[in-house]
Design an enzyme around this catalytic site. Sequence first.
Site, PDB file in Angstrom:
ATOM      1  CB  CYS A 124      -3.611  11.800  12.755  1.00  0.00           C
ATOM      2  SG  CYS A 124      -2.869  10.247  12.384  1.00  0.00           S
ATOM      3  CG  ASP A 155       3.472   1.409   9.521  1.00  0.00           C
ATOM      4  OD1 ASP A 155       3.088   2.276  10.320  1.00  0.00           O
ATOM      5  OD2 ASP A 155       3.690   1.643   8.318  1.00  0.00           O
ATOM      6  CE  LYS A 200      -1.595   1.565   4.115  1.00  0.00           C
ATOM      7  NZ  LYS A 200      -1.326   2.976   4.413  1.00  0.00           N
ATOM      8  CG  ASN A 201       2.320   2.790   3.535  1.00  0.00           C
ATOM      9  OD1 ASN A 201       1.171   3.153   3.269  1.00  0.00           O
ATOM     10  ND2 ASN A 201       2.730   2.558   4.773  1.00  0.00           N
ATOM     11  NE  ARG A 214       1.013  10.140  10.516  1.00  0.00           N
ATOM     12  CZ  ARG A 214       0.464   9.293   9.655  1.00  0.00           C
ATOM     13  NH1 ARG A 214      -0.764   8.854   9.851  1.00  0.00           N
ATOM     14  NH2 ARG A 214       1.128   8.878   8.591  1.00  0.00           N
ATOM     15  NE  ARG A 266      -6.897   4.370   6.154  1.00  0.00           N
ATOM     16  CZ  ARG A 266      -6.118   5.227   6.770  1.00  0.00           C
ATOM     17  NH1 ARG A 266      -6.335   5.524   8.032  1.00  0.00           N
ATOM     18  NH2 ARG A 266      -5.103   5.800   6.142  1.00  0.00           N
TER      19      ARG A 266
HETATM   20  C1  EPZ Z   1       4.595   6.987   6.495  1.00  0.00           C
HETATM   21  O1  EPZ Z   1       3.867   8.030   7.136  1.00  0.00           O
HETATM   22  C2  EPZ Z   1       3.630   5.833   6.337  1.00  0.00           C
HETATM   23  N1  EPZ Z   1       2.530   6.248   5.483  1.00  0.00           N
HETATM   24  C3  EPZ Z   1       3.141   5.386   7.706  1.00  0.00           C
HETATM   25  O2  EPZ Z   1       2.302   4.252   7.542  1.00  0.00           O
HETATM   26  C4  EPZ Z   1       4.349   4.993   8.557  1.00  0.00           C
HETATM   27  O3  EPZ Z   1       3.912   4.686   9.862  1.00  0.00           O
HETATM   28  C5  EPZ Z   1       5.355   6.153   8.623  1.00  0.00           C
HETATM   29  O4  EPZ Z   1       5.707   6.578   7.286  1.00  0.00           O
HETATM   30  C6  EPZ Z   1       6.643   5.799   9.343  1.00  0.00           C
HETATM   31  O5  EPZ Z   1       7.227   4.701   8.733  1.00  0.00           O
HETATM   32  C7  EPZ Z   1       2.668   6.175   4.162  1.00  0.00           C
HETATM   33  O6  EPZ Z   1       3.686   5.791   3.624  1.00  0.00           O
HETATM   34  C8  EPZ Z   1       1.484   6.547   3.336  1.00  0.00           C
HETATM   35  P1  EPZ Z   1       6.770  10.274   8.482  1.00  0.00           P
HETATM   36  P2  EPZ Z   1       4.430   9.520   7.154  1.00  0.00           P
HETATM   37  O7  EPZ Z   1       6.583  11.594   7.818  1.00  0.00           O
HETATM   38  O8  EPZ Z   1       5.199   9.769   5.929  1.00  0.00           O
HETATM   39  C9  EPZ Z   1       7.626  13.568  11.828  1.00  0.00           C
HETATM   40  C10 EPZ Z   1       0.310   3.012   7.823  1.00  0.00           C
HETATM   41  O9  EPZ Z   1      -0.334   2.548   8.805  1.00  0.00           O
HETATM   42  N2  EPZ Z   1       7.276  14.573  10.801  1.00  0.00           N
HETATM   43  O10 EPZ Z   1       7.894   9.425   8.028  1.00  0.00           O
HETATM   44  O11 EPZ Z   1       3.299  10.419   7.467  1.00  0.00           O
HETATM   45  C11 EPZ Z   1       6.410  12.744  12.266  1.00  0.00           C
HETATM   46  O12 EPZ Z   1       5.655  13.405  13.246  1.00  0.00           O
HETATM   47  C12 EPZ Z   1       0.921   4.400   7.916  1.00  0.00           C
HETATM   48  O13 EPZ Z   1       0.447   2.401   6.762  1.00  0.00           O
HETATM   49  C13 EPZ Z   1       7.407  15.919  11.081  1.00  0.00           C
HETATM   50  O14 EPZ Z   1       7.801  16.325  12.173  1.00  0.00           O
HETATM   51  O15 EPZ Z   1       5.405   9.470   8.387  1.00  0.00           O
HETATM   52  C14 EPZ Z   1       7.058  11.475  12.751  1.00  0.00           C
HETATM   53  O16 EPZ Z   1       7.494  11.641  14.055  1.00  0.00           O
HETATM   54  C15 EPZ Z   1       0.645   5.048   9.232  1.00  0.00           C
HETATM   55  N3  EPZ Z   1       7.055  16.818  10.107  1.00  0.00           N
HETATM   56  C16 EPZ Z   1       8.289  11.330  11.836  1.00  0.00           C
HETATM   57  O17 EPZ Z   1       8.493  12.612  11.255  1.00  0.00           O
HETATM   58  C17 EPZ Z   1       6.625  16.430   8.874  1.00  0.00           C
HETATM   59  O18 EPZ Z   1       6.355  17.296   8.012  1.00  0.00           O
HETATM   60  C18 EPZ Z   1       8.148  10.317  10.710  1.00  0.00           C
HETATM   61  O19 EPZ Z   1       6.897  10.511  10.036  1.00  0.00           O
HETATM   62  C19 EPZ Z   1       6.516  15.049   8.596  1.00  0.00           C
HETATM   63  C20 EPZ Z   1       6.853  14.142   9.586  1.00  0.00           C
END
Ligand code: EPZ
Length: 419
Positions: A116, A304, A22-23, A121, A396
């Site tokens: 969320c 995840d 999916k991702n 996030r 999802r």
């Molecule tokens: C991706 O989310 C995945 N989603 C998530 O899977 C997964 O849990 C996550 O990466 C971590 O591996 C998709 O790929 C669609 P991040 P993402 O930005 O990109 C901080 C599932 O269940 N951050 O890597 O949203 C954030 O708060 C989902 O399949 C900022 O501070 O995660 C976190 O602590 C849930 N500012 C860290 O970075 C930003 O602008 C990593 O989040 C963006 C992120």
Amino acid sequence: MDRLVVTGGQRLEGCVTAAGAKNAVLPVLAATLLGAGECVISNLPQVRDVATMLTLLGLLGVSVKRETGRVIVDATTVRSVEAPYDLVKVMRASILVLGPLLARFGEALVSLPGGCAIGQRPVDLHVDGLRKLGATVSLQHGRIRAHAARLEGQRIVFRVPTVTGTENVLMAACLANGTTVLDNAACEPEITDLADFLMKRGARIHGAGSRRVVIEGVPSLRGAEHEAIPDRVETGTYLFAGAMTGGRVEVNRCRPGHMNAVLSTLRNCGVEVSEAACSITVKAPRRLRALDIHTLPYPGFPTDLQAPVMALLCLADGTSVITESVFEGRFLHIPELWRMGAAITVDGHRAIVKGSDRISGAPVMASDLRAGAGLVLAGLGASGDTRISRIYHVERGYEHIEEKLRSLGAVIRREHVPS
Ligand code: EPZ
């Protein structure tokens, strides 16, 4: 509003096939917006988030033809640059259209993702990255509005390695003028897969899958065919399900090379793990050993799979400490596990899990996709029936989860709850 009823206590045995990731598919579909021409994406998982992304592309004016296991997408005729709130609120990953729309059309409007269930996030790193490339970005009436006559290549250093943030800026940089360097980029296999697709379309990208990605902008991209990588989170979920029931489970059509942290965790718990080119088999003793886990960006243990591994450790011999280092607040499954008799205490972003030889089925509620998967696994290991409500979260991201688990010998059924 359906719910799943799991009758625990069965030892799982057999073989399941991993679905497409999916991702990986979500950013690849968003990347189809970057140019005209037909893109054929195969190994498409039948999950709700992919359906939502296809609906969003359709709304933007993209031609979408669904066939079994694949989709033919052509973004020649895009007529809107706006991702509306109704879709963004059901799927945060809608933010992935921001970079491609901006880069190709000079403008994009995406509703700001709202609350969320897995903690704060933010999308500040997506916005900062696009601003660095020369875009003007503002928040107007709950929508992020980005515009730029032409993006200019730049060096961008991410404060933390963000997966979708790296993907958004990477896609935008493909059409920027000059060279972009992304430092402290996320290196998840889904990013490498996206870069592979973009390169088939004519993009010039070096180093995807490492902390530094270099993108030389090109004027336009063409159509391409692409097969998405297998889902490493789904793969891990079935391996944990097999392991926690003392079973023997094989997942085929997966990529063992993407699973190193998960496979060492299983081995450290006392599970026998064998790897072949495209399959993994676990064979577990009746009781597993407790161990400590830290979730981390790839190649670390994936956040995840934190809820699924917690379900497993509730039944292990000894006390485990799980540290959630990626998302604060990703512990909403714990109060549900308490209802099943699990002995877990929370200390900030650490959960201390005291393993027991018995948890008991109870009515529980899925708060998000992976929390829901964790509760399904807990149900498999519990005595009696576990009723998991709000399973739309699970749908999802998990394709045919009941059928797959049933094929392994689980007793699981869907119950329709009249509203
Ligand atoms: C991706 O989310 C995945 N989603 C998530 O899977 C997964 O849990 C996550 O990466 C971590 O591996 C998709 O790929 C669609 P991040 P993402 O930005 O990109 C901080 C599932 O269940 N951050 O890597 O949203 C954030 O708060 C989902 O399949 C900022 O501070 O995660 C976190 O602590 C849930 N500012 C860290 O970075 C930003 O602008 C990593 O989040 C963006 C992120």
